[in-house]
Design an enzyme around this catalytic site. Structure first.
Site, PDB file in Angstrom:
ATOM      1  N   ASP A  27       0.305  -7.695   1.465  1.00  0.00           N
ATOM      2  CA  ASP A  27       0.543  -5.934   1.549  1.00  0.00           C
ATOM      3  C   ASP A  27       2.224  -6.302   1.718  1.00  0.00           C
ATOM      4  OD1 ASP A  27      -0.299  -3.958   1.915  1.00  0.00           O
ATOM      5  OD2 ASP A  27       0.044  -3.838   3.767  1.00  0.00           O
ATOM      6  N   HIS A  39       0.665  -1.415  -0.355  1.00  0.00           N
ATOM      7  CA  HIS A  39      -0.144  -0.322  -0.023  1.00  0.00           C
ATOM      8  C   HIS A  39       0.942   1.297  -0.146  1.00  0.00           C
ATOM      9  CE1 HIS A  39       0.391  -0.677   4.666  1.00  0.00           C
ATOM     10  NE2 HIS A  39       0.184   0.784   4.133  1.00  0.00           N
ATOM     11  N   SER A  60       4.145   2.888   7.777  1.00  0.00           N
ATOM     12  CA  SER A  60       4.848   1.614   7.263  1.00  0.00           C
ATOM     13  C   SER A  60       5.364   0.734   6.118  1.00  0.00           C
ATOM     14  CB  SER A  60       3.340   1.812   5.642  1.00  0.00           C
ATOM     15  OG  SER A  60       1.915   2.131   7.435  1.00  0.00           O
TER      16      SER A  60
END
Length: 561
Positions: free
Chosen positions: A318, A285, A401
């Site tokens: 992911d 993402h 992230s």
């Protein structure tokens, strides 16, 4: 009288009062001493019968022998008033009755009478003086009694000559008067303690005023002299390798910050170096905006920047891999083993939360094998990721992230990917800064899973997913994961000749355990399966028609997206 003894003059009474005065017997001729009240006498004497008034006698001449001698009681002679300190002035003397001469020509002696009626209660403070004499003055034994002053006789009366008055050894007791010999009370002594207290208070007040003035001066003028603050001496900058500072110092050169733009969106994330060839692992993402024709810029901890290209990505895990070229001195981070992690182990997270690069936070492993899902913004489920995550309380925020989660030896054990925000309903960092900050619920993809996916992305550009070959009923509200009656587009829910079909699974079976671990819904079953590699054998516990069955399934492989 002419014998040298003093005459005591009493105040004349009115005829009724004089008639009531008894006539005491004289102790001695021509002697008129003062007589104190008799303490043994308990009652007042009864009044005597009235006597006829005494005839007037002319004392300026001798009585004739033929003249009769008047008989009857002698009139009272007033006693002289003895002055005393602070006592009222004596009453004016009143003329006494004329004395009656005796047969030999000498004046008859006056009767001795008490100065006042005897005290009924025998106590001077409560008695009242008689009606015929004033209260006697207070006389003290130690002080001499001053000479009495003769009363002034009325006109026509010649007072007898007065002789010297002998001082009395004692006198009447007067509880209300202070005699001439009274000793004044001693003057009160001044208390030294009070003086000391006053002095102490004055000293305290003075010192307080002086101290306040000095303090105000120092505060306003910044002190009296030059201010030099104490400081510790310069020490060694080295830290223990297993401390947070030591781990951060060793890992920061291998951590990078990614700035991604494309497709009308932009974001910030973190990654870490995998090898000397420039491969960097991050979240899908983070780089999803640059999937088609976006721009990815990598900034190292030293401030050096470089462009990067996308090598491969996988939505279901992911994870994504980018690569930089022409950069020397890369510092790859060592990878640990996430299967050895235990709850409570210390961890360190490094990233760029809200574009604040090289941010270091620390915490512990809060839990293991947390089934979470992230993504799902597209609505068709193609962007949903399933992670059997490590939970940590190390602060993780948007921008963290893709960054590394390090153990106590500085080895990567997870990839920070998602947070649970207060009031939020979804997981995932997003890297856009649209979510709330950390509340101590951060999730990281286990490094064992990340290593397999990264290797596949680097080698083939795609990652494989383990599958069992069934379609699940995601609307099932019971406990467990139910195999649907029909698959997508009306296809069979159990893939023919697939792993589940070979194990004997049927539509409507409810899977409750995977290798003995409880699952409560379809998402948890997917997470548990994807935590393994294709070809792994799993023991599935299921219920069918109220009976519990166990089936062993060998996982198949599917191409990721």
């Amino acid at each position: 009288m002419n014998d040298g003894k003093p005459n005591w003059w009493s105040r004349p009474s009115t005829p009724p009062e004089a008639a009531r005065i008894p006539t005491p017997s004289p102790a001695e001729e021509d002697d008129f001493p003062l007589q104190a009240p008799d303490p043994a006498e308990s009652a007042a004497p009864e009044p005597a019968a009235e006597a006829p008034a005494a005839p007037k006698v002319d004392m300026t001449k001798e009585p004739a022998a033929s003249e009769p001698v008047p008989t009857g009681p002698m009139p009272s002679v007033p006693a002289p008033a003895v002055p005393a300190p602070a006592a009222p002035a004596p009453a004016e003397p009143v003329a006494a009755a004329e004395p009656v001469p005796t047969p030999d020509g000498r004046p008859a002696p006056a009767e001795r009478r008490p100065l006042h009626e005897p005290d009924e209660y025998r106590t001077p403070p409560y008695g009242e003086p008689g009606p015929w004499a004033p209260a006697p003055p207070v006389q003290h034994p130690a002080a001499p009694v001053p000479a009495p002053q003769a009363a002034v006789p009325p006109q026509g009366a010649v007072p007898p000559p007065q002789g010297p008055v002998a001082p009395h050894a004692w006198g009447q007791y007067d509880p209300w008067g202070a005699g001439p010999g009274a000793v004044p009370p001693p003057a009160p002594k001044k208390s030294r303690r009070g003086l000391a207290l006053v002095g102490a208070l004055a000293f305290a007040l003075l010192t307080g005023v002086i101290g306040g003035g000095v303090g105000a001066y120092v505060e306003r003028n910044g002190g009296i002299g030059t201010v030099e603050l104490p400081q510790a001496e310069a020490g060694s900058a080295d830290r223990a390798p297993d401390s947070v500072a030591g781990i951060a110092a060793a890992a920061l050169p291998g951590v990078v910050t990614l700035h991604v733009s494309g497709g009308g969106s932009a974001g910030t994330g973190t990654g870490f170096v995998l090898d000397n060839r420039g491969h960097i692992l991050t979240n899908n993402h983070v780089v999803d905006a640059a999937a088609a024709s976006g721009d990815i810029t990598v900034t190292f901890s030293s401030g050096e920047t470089a462009s990067a290209k996308l090598i491969g990505k996988d939505t279901g895990y992911d994870l994504a891999v980018v690569q930089v070229a022409g950069v020397r001195g890369l510092k790859p981070l060592p990878l640990g083993n996430s299967d050895d992690v235990r709850v409570g182990d210390p961890v360190v997270a490094i990233g760029a939360p809200f574009d604040l690069s090289n941010t270091v936070t620390s915490g512990i492993i809060s839990a293991k094998e947390r089934p979470i899902t992230a993504g799902g913004e597209k609505g068709d489920g193609s962007d949903v990721s399933y992670v059997d995550a490590l939970q940590t309380d190390a602060p993780i925020n948007p921008g963290n992230s893709g960054g590394p989660l390090l153990d106590g030896k500085g080895r990567v054990i997870g990839i920070n990917s998602a947070i649970r925000a207060a009031g939020g309903s979804g997981d995932g960092d997003g890297g856009s800064g649209g979510q709330a900050g950390s509340i101590g619920l951060g999730f990281a993809i286990p490094v064992n899973q990340g290593k397999r996916v990264a290797e596949e992305l680097i080698n083939t550009g795609k990652a494989t997913h383990p599958v069992i070959g069934v379609s699940l009923d995601m609307q099932f509200n019971g406990d467990g994961a139910r195999v649907g009656d029909k698959g997508k587009d009306g296809t069979p829910s159990v893939t023919p000749d697939g792993p589940a079909a070979k194990a004997g699974l049927r539509p409507g079976d409810v899977i409750t355990k995977v290798d003995g671990q409880r699952v409560h819904n379809g998402e948890e079953l997917i997470v548990k399966i994807r935590a393994h590699r294709p070809g792994d054998a799993l023991a599935l516990t299921l219920t069918r028609d109220g009976k519990e069955l166990t089936r062993t399934v060998t996982l198949g492989s599917a191409q990721g997206t």
